[in-house]
Design a protein around this motif. Structure first.
Motif, mmCIF file in Angstrom:
data_model
loop_
_atom_site.group_PDB
_atom_site.id
_atom_site.type_symbol
_atom_site.label_atom_id
_atom_site.label_comp_id
_atom_site.label_asym_id
_atom_site.label_seq_id
_atom_site.Cartn_x
_atom_site.Cartn_y
_atom_site.Cartn_z
ATOM 1 N N SER A 21 0.855 -1.184 0.000
ATOM 2 C CA SER A 21 0.000 0.000 0.000
ATOM 3 C C SER A 21 0.893 1.236 0.000
ATOM 4 O O SER A 21 2.003 1.217 0.543
ATOM 5 N N CYS A 23 0.115 5.374 0.705
ATOM 6 C CA CYS A 23 -0.923 6.326 1.116
ATOM 7 C C CYS A 23 -0.336 7.719 1.270
ATOM 8 O O CYS A 23 0.622 7.913 2.019
ATOM 9 N N GLN A 26 -2.411 13.305 4.163
ATOM 10 C CA GLN A 26 -3.166 14.526 3.921
ATOM 11 C C GLN A 26 -2.556 15.690 4.699
ATOM 12 O O GLN A 26 -2.200 15.547 5.854
ATOM 13 N N PHE A 31 4.321 10.531 1.673
ATOM 14 C CA PHE A 31 3.458 9.367 1.610
ATOM 15 C C PHE A 31 4.109 8.202 2.342
ATOM 16 O O PHE A 31 5.311 8.188 2.580
ATOM 17 N N THR A 78 -5.558 -3.244 2.022
ATOM 18 C CA THR A 78 -5.935 -1.904 1.599
ATOM 19 C C THR A 78 -5.360 -0.901 2.578
ATOM 20 O O THR A 78 -5.140 -1.212 3.752
ATOM 21 N N GLY A 79 -5.103 0.280 2.101
ATOM 22 C CA GLY A 79 -4.599 1.351 2.945
ATOM 23 C C GLY A 79 -5.236 2.661 2.540
ATOM 24 O O GLY A 79 -5.445 2.918 1.358
ATOM 25 N N SER A 80 -5.576 3.472 3.513
ATOM 26 C CA SER A 80 -6.105 4.809 3.231
ATOM 27 C C SER A 80 -5.648 5.748 4.340
ATOM 28 O O SER A 80 -5.124 5.309 5.357
ATOM 29 N N THR A 81 -5.853 7.025 4.134
ATOM 30 C CA THR A 81 -5.419 8.027 5.105
ATOM 31 C C THR A 81 -6.618 8.788 5.635
ATOM 32 O O THR A 81 -7.496 9.179 4.872
ATOM 33 N N VAL A 93 -2.852 6.518 9.014
ATOM 34 C CA VAL A 93 -2.997 5.547 7.927
ATOM 35 C C VAL A 93 -3.780 4.358 8.477
ATOM 36 O O VAL A 93 -3.483 3.862 9.564
#
Length: 126
Positions: A21, A23, A26, A31, A78-81, A93
């Motif tokens: 991943s 990410c 933000q 990243f 899966t990875g998201s921020t 994260v």
């Protein structure tokens, strides 16, 4: 028009890998890269941060974990921020699931990033 280009970077980048991943943090010019696999059966659970300064080369940093919790090695997660969770102003994260050579996982992990006094990034998995 979209244009791709290869960037030189300082320090040691992560080892070659697939199914990891990446990410974007933000509110920051950086990243996070987590996990993946380096061969058909070699799952990884290392974490790197790449800073992207506006007027200089990108710079890789392998992070130091400041807790004794750590997700097991995995790929295809899966990875998201999230900008913040709870009272924190730091980006977080979120990693979910994935698999290793033996099992499919359904665990959920939060990674928070902290800077110590000398500006080095530390991470904490929860």
């Amino acid at each position: 028009k979209i244009r791709y280009r290869v960037l030189d970077a300082r320090n040691n980048p992560p080892t070659p890998r697939v199914r990891h991943s990446a990410c974007v943090l933000q509110g920051e010019r950086s990243f996070v890269v987590f996990g993946g696999r380096s061969s058909p059966t070699a799952a990884l659970n290392d974490t790197f941060v790449c800073s992207l300064p506006e007027d200089d080369l990108p710079e890789w940093h392998q992070t130091e974990n400041c807790s004794n919790k750590l997700p097991s090695p995995r790929w295809a997660h899966t990875g998201s921020t999230q900008m913040k969770i709870g009272n924190s102003n730091q980006p977080v994260v979120v990693i979910f699931g994935g698999r290793d050579q033996h099992q499919v996982m359904d665990d959920l992990w939060f990674l928070s990033l902290h800077e110590n006094k000398n500006g080095k990034r530390k991470i904490k998995w929860e």
